[in-house]
Scaffold this motif. Structure first.
Motif, PDB file in Angstrom:
ATOM      1  N   LEU A 102       0.855  -1.185   0.000  1.00  0.00           N
ATOM      2  CA  LEU A 102       0.000   0.000   0.000  1.00  0.00           C
ATOM      3  C   LEU A 102       0.893   1.237   0.000  1.00  0.00           C
ATOM      4  O   LEU A 102       1.811   1.344   0.819  1.00  0.00           O
ATOM      5  N   MET A 103       0.615   2.156  -0.936  1.00  0.00           N
ATOM      6  CA  MET A 103       1.292   3.454  -0.934  1.00  0.00           C
ATOM      7  C   MET A 103       0.278   4.498  -0.497  1.00  0.00           C
ATOM      8  O   MET A 103      -0.817   4.559  -1.051  1.00  0.00           O
ATOM      9  N   VAL A 104       0.660   5.320   0.493  1.00  0.00           N
ATOM     10  CA  VAL A 104      -0.291   6.326   0.964  1.00  0.00           C
ATOM     11  C   VAL A 104       0.288   7.718   0.746  1.00  0.00           C
ATOM     12  O   VAL A 104       1.319   8.076   1.321  1.00  0.00           O
ATOM     13  N   HIS A 105      -0.375   8.471  -0.090  1.00  0.00           N
ATOM     14  CA  HIS A 105       0.027   9.863  -0.320  1.00  0.00           C
ATOM     15  C   HIS A 105      -1.134  10.749   0.120  1.00  0.00           C
ATOM     16  O   HIS A 105      -1.862  11.318  -0.690  1.00  0.00           O
ATOM     17  N   ASN A 106      -1.307  10.810   1.440  1.00  0.00           N
ATOM     18  CA  ASN A 106      -2.477  11.483   1.997  1.00  0.00           C
ATOM     19  C   ASN A 106      -2.259  11.590   3.502  1.00  0.00           C
ATOM     20  O   ASN A 106      -2.287  10.580   4.212  1.00  0.00           O
ATOM     21  N   ASP A 107      -2.032  12.802   3.983  1.00  0.00           N
ATOM     22  CA  ASP A 107      -1.677  12.997   5.395  1.00  0.00           C
ATOM     23  C   ASP A 107      -2.742  12.471   6.344  1.00  0.00           C
ATOM     24  O   ASP A 107      -2.443  11.794   7.326  1.00  0.00           O
ATOM     25  N   ALA A 108      -3.987  12.803   6.056  1.00  0.00           N
ATOM     26  CA  ALA A 108      -5.057  12.393   6.959  1.00  0.00           C
ATOM     27  C   ALA A 108      -5.189  10.876   6.981  1.00  0.00           C
ATOM     28  O   ALA A 108      -5.389  10.268   8.037  1.00  0.00           O
ATOM     29  N   SER A 109      -5.052  10.257   5.808  1.00  0.00           N
ATOM     30  CA  SER A 109      -5.203   8.808   5.735  1.00  0.00           C
ATOM     31  C   SER A 109      -4.074   8.093   6.460  1.00  0.00           C
ATOM     32  O   SER A 109      -4.301   7.136   7.205  1.00  0.00           O
ATOM     33  N   VAL A 110      -2.846   8.569   6.235  1.00  0.00           N
ATOM     34  CA  VAL A 110      -1.729   7.861   6.852  1.00  0.00           C
ATOM     35  C   VAL A 110      -1.757   8.042   8.370  1.00  0.00           C
ATOM     36  O   VAL A 110      -1.323   7.170   9.120  1.00  0.00           O
ATOM     37  N   ALA A 111      -2.328   9.164   8.827  1.00  0.00           N
ATOM     38  CA  ALA A 111      -2.401   9.401  10.268  1.00  0.00           C
ATOM     39  C   ALA A 111      -3.301   8.386  10.972  1.00  0.00           C
ATOM     40  O   ALA A 111      -3.070   8.053  12.129  1.00  0.00           O
ATOM     41  N   VAL A 112      -4.321   7.924  10.282  1.00  0.00           N
ATOM     42  CA  VAL A 112      -5.221   6.952  10.917  1.00  0.00           C
ATOM     43  C   VAL A 112      -4.930   5.527  10.480  1.00  0.00           C
ATOM     44  O   VAL A 112      -5.556   4.587  10.969  1.00  0.00           O
ATOM     45  N   LEU A 113      -3.979   5.365   9.576  1.00  0.00           N
ATOM     46  CA  LEU A 113      -3.724   4.030   9.042  1.00  0.00           C
ATOM     47  C   LEU A 113      -3.368   3.000  10.113  1.00  0.00           C
ATOM     48  O   LEU A 113      -3.874   1.875  10.074  1.00  0.00           O
ATOM     49  N   PRO A 114      -2.527   3.359  11.089  1.00  0.00           N
ATOM     50  CA  PRO A 114      -2.206   2.349  12.109  1.00  0.00           C
ATOM     51  C   PRO A 114      -3.459   1.793  12.766  1.00  0.00           C
ATOM     52  O   PRO A 114      -3.583   0.576  12.938  1.00  0.00           O
ATOM     53  N   SER A 115      -4.382   2.666  13.092  1.00  0.00           N
ATOM     54  CA  SER A 115      -5.573   2.179  13.787  1.00  0.00           C
ATOM     55  C   SER A 115      -6.468   1.387  12.838  1.00  0.00           C
ATOM     56  O   SER A 115      -7.068   0.382  13.223  1.00  0.00           O
ATOM     57  N   VAL A 116      -6.540   1.787  11.581  1.00  0.00           N
ATOM     58  CA  VAL A 116      -7.357   1.044  10.607  1.00  0.00           C
ATOM     59  C   VAL A 116      -6.803  -0.364  10.399  1.00  0.00           C
ATOM     60  O   VAL A 116      -7.546  -1.351  10.389  1.00  0.00           O
ATOM     61  N   LEU A 117      -5.489  -0.426  10.244  1.00  0.00           N
ATOM     62  CA  LEU A 117      -4.891  -1.742  10.000  1.00  0.00           C
ATOM     63  C   LEU A 117      -5.054  -2.638  11.218  1.00  0.00           C
ATOM     64  O   LEU A 117      -5.283  -3.841  11.096  1.00  0.00           O
ATOM     65  N   HIS A 118      -4.950  -2.029  12.380  1.00  0.00           N
ATOM     66  CA  HIS A 118      -5.156  -2.814  13.592  1.00  0.00           C
ATOM     67  C   HIS A 118      -6.552  -3.405  13.653  1.00  0.00           C
ATOM     68  O   HIS A 118      -6.742  -4.563  13.989  1.00  0.00           O
ATOM     69  N   ARG A 119      -7.490  -2.560  13.336  1.00  0.00           N
ATOM     70  CA  ARG A 119      -8.880  -2.991  13.357  1.00  0.00           C
ATOM     71  C   ARG A 119      -9.108  -4.169  12.409  1.00  0.00           C
ATOM     72  O   ARG A 119      -9.938  -5.031  12.654  1.00  0.00           O
ATOM     73  N   ARG A 120      -8.377  -4.167  11.306  1.00  0.00           N
ATOM     74  CA  ARG A 120      -8.535  -5.236  10.326  1.00  0.00           C
ATOM     75  C   ARG A 120      -7.661  -6.432  10.651  1.00  0.00           C
ATOM     76  O   ARG A 120      -7.702  -7.442   9.935  1.00  0.00           O
ATOM     77  N   GLY A 121      -6.849  -6.322  11.669  1.00  0.00           N
ATOM     78  CA  GLY A 121      -5.942  -7.412  12.005  1.00  0.00           C
ATOM     79  C   GLY A 121      -4.815  -7.596  10.996  1.00  0.00           C
ATOM     80  O   GLY A 121      -4.276  -8.683  10.839  1.00  0.00           O
ATOM     81  N   VAL A 122      -4.465  -6.527  10.325  1.00  0.00           N
ATOM     82  CA  VAL A 122      -3.399  -6.594   9.323  1.00  0.00           C
ATOM     83  C   VAL A 122      -2.074  -6.225   9.975  1.00  0.00           C
ATOM     84  O   VAL A 122      -1.972  -5.168  10.602  1.00  0.00           O
ATOM     85  N   ARG A 123      -1.067  -7.085   9.847  1.00  0.00           N
ATOM     86  CA  ARG A 123       0.240  -6.788  10.406  1.00  0.00           C
ATOM     87  C   ARG A 123       1.164  -6.230   9.321  1.00  0.00           C
ATOM     88  O   ARG A 123       1.170  -6.717   8.187  1.00  0.00           O
ATOM     89  N   VAL A 124       1.931  -5.202   9.708  1.00  0.00           N
ATOM     90  CA  VAL A 124       2.895  -4.587   8.797  1.00  0.00           C
ATOM     91  C   VAL A 124       4.291  -4.942   9.283  1.00  0.00           C
ATOM     92  O   VAL A 124       4.586  -4.748  10.473  1.00  0.00           O
ATOM     93  N   PRO A 125       5.174  -5.452   8.430  1.00  0.00           N
ATOM     94  CA  PRO A 125       4.997  -5.688   6.991  1.00  0.00           C
ATOM     95  C   PRO A 125       4.595  -7.125   6.648  1.00  0.00           C
ATOM     96  O   PRO A 125       4.532  -7.444   5.469  1.00  0.00           O
ATOM     97  N   ASP A 126       4.312  -7.970   7.675  1.00  0.00           N
ATOM     98  CA  ASP A 126       4.086  -9.393   7.376  1.00  0.00           C
ATOM     99  C   ASP A 126       2.935  -9.604   6.394  1.00  0.00           C
ATOM    100  O   ASP A 126       3.059 -10.331   5.411  1.00  0.00           O
ATOM    101  N   ASP A 127       1.783  -8.964   6.686  1.00  0.00           N
ATOM    102  CA  ASP A 127       0.627  -9.152   5.808  1.00  0.00           C
ATOM    103  C   ASP A 127       0.596  -8.128   4.675  1.00  0.00           C
ATOM    104  O   ASP A 127       0.050  -8.385   3.600  1.00  0.00           O
ATOM    105  N   LEU A 128       1.135  -6.954   4.941  1.00  0.00           N
ATOM    106  CA  LEU A 128       1.050  -5.863   3.961  1.00  0.00           C
ATOM    107  C   LEU A 128       2.253  -4.943   4.137  1.00  0.00           C
ATOM    108  O   LEU A 128       2.592  -4.563   5.257  1.00  0.00           O
ATOM    109  N   SER A 129       2.879  -4.598   3.027  1.00  0.00           N
ATOM    110  CA  SER A 129       3.933  -3.591   3.073  1.00  0.00           C
ATOM    111  C   SER A 129       3.294  -2.220   2.899  1.00  0.00           C
ATOM    112  O   SER A 129       2.350  -2.062   2.128  1.00  0.00           O
ATOM    113  N   VAL A 130       3.819  -1.258   3.627  1.00  0.00           N
ATOM    114  CA  VAL A 130       3.256   0.094   3.559  1.00  0.00           C
ATOM    115  C   VAL A 130       4.383   1.096   3.331  1.00  0.00           C
ATOM    116  O   VAL A 130       5.416   1.045   4.014  1.00  0.00           O
ATOM    117  N   VAL A 131       4.188   1.996   2.371  1.00  0.00           N
ATOM    118  CA  VAL A 131       5.105   3.129   2.194  1.00  0.00           C
ATOM    119  C   VAL A 131       4.288   4.401   2.076  1.00  0.00           C
ATOM    120  O   VAL A 131       3.102   4.365   1.745  1.00  0.00           O
TER     121      VAL A 131
END
Lengths: 334, 334
Positions: free
Chosen positions: A243-272
């Motif tokens: 996942l590439m995030v070019h959006n300040d507001a989105s990246v700010a909440v991304l940790p909590s969103v991914l947590h909610r989905r049970g997605v681990r970084v980088p094991d399940d998904l790479s994020v830049v």
DNA sequence: CTGAAAGCGCTTACAG
DNA sequence: CTGAAAGCGCTTACAG
């Protein structure tokens, strides 16, 4: 109010001698200088800035124009204000802050009345209405952000194309073949936020070049759309490994969103992503990202402006300068 | 540069007549006024602010002093800047922004040189070194934030004691008998951030009055301590049924921390806090909270300052004004 | 090494 | 209803 005349009287010299002692523009005898310094200290004298400005046509003030868009993520703005202010002070300038919604009118008002020696424009859009006002003003100006027409203007910006390519290459090198991009909100594109499409289009092109499955999606910037849009994007692309995030507001909440989905970084998904170190620290972001360099951009812009003001003829033609992308690896990719 | 003399020549009148036409301070014949207006439009004339300031001793500029503490959560500051700027513009003032670490020196420099008509101090501490500089300056000033010694100063602040009692009462009314408070970091107390102990001490007292088990704990403001400290606090008080958070950085990450712990709000834990609606929106905070009212504080402070400047004798003695706490129920308590 | 004078662009008593 | 003049507090040629 104590004036230069009071000092002159106390020191037993003329006003011009006090002025020259202050400016150092001619030699003063040791004895005279001592008496003047004493008088200045005793009377606690500071020259009046307005009178000085009137005489020299230099206010030693720079105008800083911010733009607050309704739909914008405010914390991202402050990162530019501090470096600009610091760099200005280092050159002896103070900062007049303008936040009016009609930036062109504010610029014209302040420039025409001679309140500033130069102007710094933040958050420049593709078709920025302030640019005509800036071109019409007699004071020089610098932009932080790239407009559609740079004619006659000094411009400093991150190389968003380079940033996008750097991130795509990084993911490609790690073997990723399906990538999702979260872009700024749709209305940022619509109002001419060129950084949005410069980044997206370069990413698309580079991904195509590598034969990567790549899809770009609008993120949001306002509650509660931010999280919803992220969920929708992730739901829609279950095969994406990065996942590439070019959006300040989105990246700010991304940790909590991914947590909610049970997605681990980088094991399940790479994020830049793309953000400043300061921004990442405030929002506790753990992602590998291109540094957006607000400190360097602010400093370079103000230093250029200072030269334009002080050496009008000798600063050369306008420059459009892009800061190269620098990847900071925080271990969020595999 | 076009001056009032150019306008006078073009209109065939004296400079004083142009000046009076501009200010409206005496009656001008319709014909003369027409010619002056035409000349002004044709020459695109705006009076020089410096010359006007020199003559009238009014710059129509207010100084705004920010303080950036290393350990501080930056996004919380911007909320005050915009209301102050807007309120100033509404009164015809521009804003000179000062962010230097030595705020007292900046204040003195700008005040002594007559660059501003008044001063707004943000982020005031108990023993703020800028206050002596402000008292020594000939320009009036207003504080946003309560210092230890308010002598001679106009002060505006949230009633943090009232806020704390409102929140404790709210939780007590819902039946909570063990409450944890996360305060600002320890160094905020140490450097004299009075809001920190005003809130904490009032909460402690009110809880004792109700017979509530109450414990206050320092939060952090920097990564990665913020999350760690929250976990430690929650681990240490398993019996607490409610959490009060008086810490911007902590409350910003609280949703993600609680998620990580599998804690549901308000089913497992009631949460209350203190922040502005804008701040809550930026960080997607869903908590019942007292509104910190930066907009109202900024506006009130600037309006008071404007009156002090324009009617020096008639504004009355200095005021210390507290904004009452207003609870906004977002359903995070039960 | 220093001083007297002009002037930056305005505003506002003073005078008519 | 309008103008000539003084002056706000500086800086800088000009002169000695």
């Amino acid at each position: 109010m104590t004036t230069i005349g009071d000092v002159a009287k106390a020191a037993g010299v003329s006003r011009s001698t006090v002025s020259y002692a202050l400016s150092g523009k001619r030699t003063i005898s040791a004895e005279t200088r001592r008496r003047i310094d004493e008088a200045i200290a005793a009377l606690n004298f500071t020259p009046n800035a307005g009178a000085r400005a009137l005489k020299t046509s230099q206010t030693m003030v720079l105008g800083l124009l911010l733009q607050f868009h309704e739909d914008e993520f405010a914390p991202a703005m402050l990162q530019y204000v501090l470096p600009v202010t610091d760099a200005a002070r280092a050159l002896g300038y103070d900062i007049l802050l303008m936040t009016e919604s009609d930036g062109a009118a504010a610029l014209t008002r302040v420039a025409q009345s001679g309140m500033v020696d130069g102007l710094v424009l933040l958050d420049v859009t593709h078709n920025d209405p302030r640019l005509d006002a800036l071109r019409a003003s007699r004071q020089p100006g610098v932009l932080i952000g790239l407009p559609g027409d740079t004619d006659g203007l000094d411009v400093f910006d991150l190389d968003f194309g380079d940033a996008a390519r750097t991130l795509v290459d990084h993911l490609h090198g790690l073997g990723h073949r399906e990538i999702c991009l979260v872009t700024p909100p749709k209305h940022v594109f619509e109002r001419g936020g060129a950084y949005a499409w410069r980044f997206r289009d370069a990413a698309l092109e580079r991904a195509a070049h590598h034969g990567i499955h790549f899809s770009a999606h609008y993120g949001e910037s306002r509650h509660p759309g931010i999280e919803q849009s992220l969920h929708a994007i992730l739901d829609g692309r279950p095969g994406a490994t990065a996942l590439m995030v070019h959006n300040d507001a989105s990246v700010a909440v991304l940790p909590s969103v991914l947590h909610r989905r049970g997605v681990r970084v980088p094991d399940d998904l790479s994020v830049v992503s793309l953000y400043s170190t300061d921004f990442g620290r405030n929002f506790l972001l753990p992602y590998t990202a291109v540094e957006s360099s607000p400190d360097e951009l602010g400093r370079l812009a103000v230093e250029r402006l200072g030269r334009r003001i002080q050496f009008p003829g000798e600063t050369g033609p306008p420059v459009v300068r892009f800061i190269a992308a620098e990847l900071i690896d925080r271990g969020s990719t595999s």
